[in-house]
Design a protein around this motif. Structure first.
Motif, PDB file in Angstrom:
ATOM      1  N   PRO A  86     -74.039  -8.611  50.770  1.00  0.00           N
ATOM      2  CA  PRO A  86     -73.751  -8.137  49.484  1.00  0.00           C
ATOM      3  C   PRO A  86     -72.531  -7.872  49.244  1.00  0.00           C
ATOM      4  CG  PRO A  86     -75.908  -7.529  50.200  1.00  0.00           C
ATOM      5  CD  PRO A  86     -75.398  -8.193  51.357  1.00  0.00           C
ATOM      6  N   GLU A  87     -71.749  -7.117  50.266  1.00  0.00           N
ATOM      7  CA  GLU A  87     -70.719  -6.552  50.294  1.00  0.00           C
ATOM      8  C   GLU A  87     -69.544  -7.610  50.476  1.00  0.00           C
ATOM      9  OE1 GLU A  87     -72.818  -5.821  52.468  1.00  0.00           O
ATOM     10  OE2 GLU A  87     -72.073  -5.395  54.713  1.00  0.00           O
ATOM     11  N   ASP A  88     -69.870  -9.055  50.645  1.00  0.00           N
ATOM     12  CA  ASP A  88     -68.997 -10.057  50.636  1.00  0.00           C
ATOM     13  C   ASP A  88     -68.584 -10.434  49.033  1.00  0.00           C
ATOM     14  OD1 ASP A  88     -70.337 -11.275  53.508  1.00  0.00           O
ATOM     15  OD2 ASP A  88     -68.504 -10.336  53.443  1.00  0.00           O
ATOM     16  N   GLY A  89     -69.389 -10.000  48.216  1.00  0.00           N
ATOM     17  CA  GLY A  89     -69.312 -10.458  46.601  1.00  0.00           C
ATOM     18  C   GLY A  89     -67.963  -9.907  46.094  1.00  0.00           C
ATOM     19  N   GLY A  90     -67.540 -10.786  45.150  1.00  0.00           N
ATOM     20  CA  GLY A  90     -66.194 -10.555  44.619  1.00  0.00           C
ATOM     21  C   GLY A  90     -65.523 -11.691  43.766  1.00  0.00           C
ATOM     22  N   THR A  91     -64.367 -11.629  43.490  1.00  0.00           N
ATOM     23  CA  THR A  91     -63.470 -12.880  43.133  1.00  0.00           C
ATOM     24  C   THR A  91     -62.790 -13.244  44.413  1.00  0.00           C
ATOM     25  OG1 THR A  91     -63.549 -11.991  41.079  1.00  0.00           O
ATOM     26  CG2 THR A  91     -61.961 -13.672  41.320  1.00  0.00           C
ATOM     27  N   TYR A  92     -62.731 -14.272  44.709  1.00  0.00           N
ATOM     28  CA  TYR A  92     -62.018 -14.872  45.795  1.00  0.00           C
ATOM     29  C   TYR A  92     -60.858 -15.581  45.192  1.00  0.00           C
ATOM     30  CZ  TYR A  92     -65.198 -13.490  49.220  1.00  0.00           C
ATOM     31  OH  TYR A  92     -66.162 -12.624  50.134  1.00  0.00           O
TER      32      TYR A  92
END
Length: 126
Positions: A86-92
């Motif tokens: 879950p902590e890998d989520g975000g805008t890449y």
């Protein structure tokens, strides 16, 4: 001038995988590349870098799970992401700097890079 276009983001469950792509156009024969990510209300952080000598570096948080690679024939840089959390989520974001570069032990800061893509969203949740 270099243009970067990312794709491949999406929504996955924890433990899942995604492969992000960054298509490069313009002056790309010698180019330093990286992937960054930014979660809401957090700083943009480098997760993987690839220099012009073929050296790769990763943030500690993604080592062993993420792989950066470049297909010169396709003018595309990839970020294979396995074992997503879950902590890998975000805008890449894909980032680039023209010219020869040698990466040390860490992904260079965002100020090092000149060109940026528009970003692709990654969501990891059950």
């Amino acid at each position: 001038q270099v243009q970067l276009v990312e794709s491949g983001g999406g929504s996955v469950q924890p433990g899942g995988s995604l492969r992000l792509s960054c298509v490069l156009s313009g002056k790309t024969n010698r180019i330093c590349m990286a992937w960054f990510r930014q979660a809401p209300e957090k700083e943009r952080e480098g997760v993987a870098g690839l220099d012009t000598f073929g050296k790769v570096v990763y943030a500690d948080s993604v080592k062993g799970r993420f792989t950066i690679s470049k297909d010169n024939a396709m003018n595309t840089v990839y970020l294979q992401m396995n074992g997503l959390k879950p902590e890998d989520g975000g805008t890449y974001f894909c980032a680039a700097r023209i010219g020869s570069c040698s990466i040390g032990g860490a992904v260079p800061t965002r100020e090092f890079f000149t060109y940026w893509g528009q970003g692709t969203q990654v969501t990891v949740s059950s």
